[in-house]
Structures are given as structure tokens and as C-alpha cells.
Design a protein around this motif. Sequence first.
Motif, PDB file in Angstrom:
ATOM      1  N   GLU A 129       0.732  -1.253   0.032  1.00  0.00           N
ATOM      2  CA  GLU A 129       0.002   0.024  -0.115  1.00  0.00           C
ATOM      3  C   GLU A 129       0.793   1.271  -0.049  1.00  0.00           C
ATOM      4  O   GLU A 129       1.845   1.310   0.456  1.00  0.00           O
ATOM      5  CB  GLU A 129      -0.778   0.045   1.338  1.00  0.00           C
ATOM      6  CG  GLU A 129      -2.056  -0.970   1.164  1.00  0.00           C
ATOM      7  CD  GLU A 129      -2.855  -0.903   2.333  1.00  0.00           C
ATOM      8  OE1 GLU A 129      -2.851   0.096   3.043  1.00  0.00           O
ATOM      9  OE2 GLU A 129      -3.665  -1.848   2.484  1.00  0.00           O
ATOM     10  N   ALA A 130       0.460   2.365  -0.805  1.00  0.00           N
ATOM     11  CA  ALA A 130       1.327   3.567  -0.824  1.00  0.00           C
ATOM     12  C   ALA A 130       0.953   4.086   0.707  1.00  0.00           C
ATOM     13  O   ALA A 130       0.071   3.923   1.518  1.00  0.00           O
ATOM     14  CB  ALA A 130       0.659   4.420  -1.695  1.00  0.00           C
ATOM     15  N   ASP A 135       2.550   8.111  -3.084  1.00  0.00           N
ATOM     16  CA  ASP A 135       2.063   7.122  -4.412  1.00  0.00           C
ATOM     17  C   ASP A 135       2.998   5.878  -4.021  1.00  0.00           C
ATOM     18  O   ASP A 135       3.799   5.820  -3.187  1.00  0.00           O
ATOM     19  CB  ASP A 135       2.328   7.655  -5.757  1.00  0.00           C
ATOM     20  CG  ASP A 135       3.740   8.092  -5.845  1.00  0.00           C
ATOM     21  OD1 ASP A 135       4.709   8.050  -5.049  1.00  0.00           O
ATOM     22  OD2 ASP A 135       4.036   8.781  -7.096  1.00  0.00           O
ATOM     23  N   GLY A 136       3.118   5.214  -5.257  1.00  0.00           N
ATOM     24  CA  GLY A 136       4.029   3.810  -5.132  1.00  0.00           C
ATOM     25  C   GLY A 136       3.208   2.329  -4.503  1.00  0.00           C
ATOM     26  O   GLY A 136       4.040   1.637  -4.316  1.00  0.00           O
ATOM     27  N   ALA A 137       1.924   2.462  -4.566  1.00  0.00           N
ATOM     28  CA  ALA A 137       1.127   1.431  -4.232  1.00  0.00           C
ATOM     29  C   ALA A 137       1.508   0.246  -5.296  1.00  0.00           C
ATOM     30  O   ALA A 137       1.524   0.541  -6.461  1.00  0.00           O
ATOM     31  CB  ALA A 137      -0.203   1.409  -4.143  1.00  0.00           C
ATOM     32  N   VAL A 138       1.637  -0.885  -4.988  1.00  0.00           N
ATOM     33  CA  VAL A 138       2.011  -2.066  -5.816  1.00  0.00           C
ATOM     34  C   VAL A 138       0.828  -3.382  -5.657  1.00  0.00           C
ATOM     35  O   VAL A 138       0.518  -3.769  -4.744  1.00  0.00           O
ATOM     36  CB  VAL A 138       3.445  -2.663  -5.512  1.00  0.00           C
ATOM     37  CG1 VAL A 138       3.734  -3.980  -6.477  1.00  0.00           C
ATOM     38  CG2 VAL A 138       4.287  -1.563  -5.452  1.00  0.00           C
ATOM     39  N   TYR A 183       2.158   5.126  -9.607  1.00  0.00           N
ATOM     40  CA  TYR A 183       2.643   6.441  -9.351  1.00  0.00           C
ATOM     41  C   TYR A 183       1.791   7.425  -9.799  1.00  0.00           C
ATOM     42  O   TYR A 183       1.037   7.252 -10.422  1.00  0.00           O
ATOM     43  CB  TYR A 183       4.015   6.666  -9.940  1.00  0.00           C
ATOM     44  CG  TYR A 183       5.172   5.675  -9.695  1.00  0.00           C
ATOM     45  CD1 TYR A 183       5.890   5.726  -8.512  1.00  0.00           C
ATOM     46  CD2 TYR A 183       5.600   4.718 -10.616  1.00  0.00           C
ATOM     47  CE1 TYR A 183       6.654   4.765  -8.199  1.00  0.00           C
ATOM     48  CE2 TYR A 183       6.457   3.893 -10.430  1.00  0.00           C
ATOM     49  CZ  TYR A 183       7.202   3.782  -9.011  1.00  0.00           C
ATOM     50  OH  TYR A 183       8.177   2.775  -8.717  1.00  0.00           O
ATOM     51  N   LYS A 184       2.125   8.719  -9.318  1.00  0.00           N
ATOM     52  CA  LYS A 184       1.123   9.848  -9.431  1.00  0.00           C
ATOM     53  C   LYS A 184       1.110  10.203 -11.047  1.00  0.00           C
ATOM     54  O   LYS A 184      -0.241  10.606 -11.722  1.00  0.00           O
ATOM     55  CB  LYS A 184       1.695  11.175  -8.674  1.00  0.00           C
ATOM     56  CG  LYS A 184       1.319  11.068  -7.351  1.00  0.00           C
ATOM     57  CD  LYS A 184       2.005  12.461  -6.707  1.00  0.00           C
ATOM     58  CE  LYS A 184       1.634  12.185  -4.962  1.00  0.00           C
ATOM     59  NZ  LYS A 184       2.347  13.374  -4.233  1.00  0.00           N
TER      60      LYS A 184
END
Length: 230
Positions: A129-130, A135-138, A183-184
Motif C-alpha cells: 500500500e502507498a 504514491d507507489g502502491a503495488v 505513481y502519480k
Amino acid sequence: ATAQKLDKIEYNTVYDCGDSRPKFKVLSCKGDMCQVYTIKESAPGGGYESTVYRNIIEDTYIKREGCKTKNSPAVRKETVENKSSENETPVKDETDGAVACSVSSEDSDGKTANEKTFRGVIRRLWEKEAQKGSDGAVTITFQKFVVGASRAWRPTLTDAYSQADPKKPIYAVRATFETCTDYKKAISNRKMERIYDCFVHKTGGWQCTQTGASGALALKDENEYIQKQK
């Protein structure tokens, strides 16, 4: 019901994706969101509904993974070209360039109890989770998952298995999957194949340790960076 045609999607007809994912139907789309019915005989009622981004269906399921209906892609392409030649206005792509990661595969997609368990363990190794305000949730989606025969624990195994319960079997797992980092300004997709040994930890619970990134028939990692709409 008769299949309706709009752009690259056929509605209310079964898409067959081979081994990459379960069969599904696109029930309807509104804007860039679509209602999808995934066909799973093991699920209550024979399947379940979910909301999926339209571009995921078109670009990932249909284009990249080759999901097809009983109508050949060549026929659909010819129909679109004939309409264009007749000076008809093409149907507008309602996604307007929308890009997003799909949700992670369900652990319940596994065919056996062990596969469901190992999917969950490996999913948690990659899924993230981000952080709040970042951001950066996978997410991770599995294309192929093979559980090999079990083998007994041996004292000669490396330190990686020193915490394994010697009374429990060890399973070799080969998984082909794709991670998507959100990402954003873009998403980053990475498709890969990895080999794991899965075993019960001395303190309880399953653990999967990566033992290899390749093999005789392994796929090379594929990376894709897709800009989001500005």
C-alpha cells in the motif's frame, strides 16, 4: 443475449484467455469503468462481478494477454475498417487515455488449497500500500502458477531453510506474474517468472523463499512504463 460491439470490447459474450486468467464477460461500461463477470465454477453462483478499468480490459486483457471471444479478431478489425471506409464516425474511446493498475489477483483463484495458500504468501511479498499522502502502491496479478511435488526437509539444506519445520514438506513453486506500481504520473508494469520453495516455519505459518529468477523455460523480465493522462 446477442453480443453488442463497441470499440475493442464485445459485451455479454465469453472471453477466453487461455491460461493467463479465468474466462469473463464484460457486462457493461460507463465512462472508463466496466462491470465484469468473472466465470469461476468454484465460486458461489459460478462466478462474481467486479469493476475494472476499461483500458485494462482493452490493453492488458485483450491486446497483451490475447483474450478472445468466439468471433475472431480479424473479423472485428475488418468490420471497423469497413465502417471507416464508409465515412462513418468511429466510436469515441471513452477512456481518454486513462491508465491505472488492476487490483491484485484473488488468492481464491488457486485450484487447490496449497496453491491458494502459496498465492497469498507470494502476493504479500510483492503487494504494498502507498504511504499516506504518497504514491507507489503495488499490486500483483498471476498469469501462471505451478505447484510442484513435495519433498522432505533435509539437514543439508542451506541456512535459508534453517527455520523450516523439519517434520513438514517443502514445495517448489513456479509463478509467472506481473506487478504494477501506481505513481502519480504513471504506472510501471513488470512481468516476470520466479521460482520459490514454500515451507512451514518453525513458529507456524507458511513462508516462501525465492530460489531462482530463471530456468530452462523461464521468461525474461519485461518492463513497461506508461504515462498517465496529463
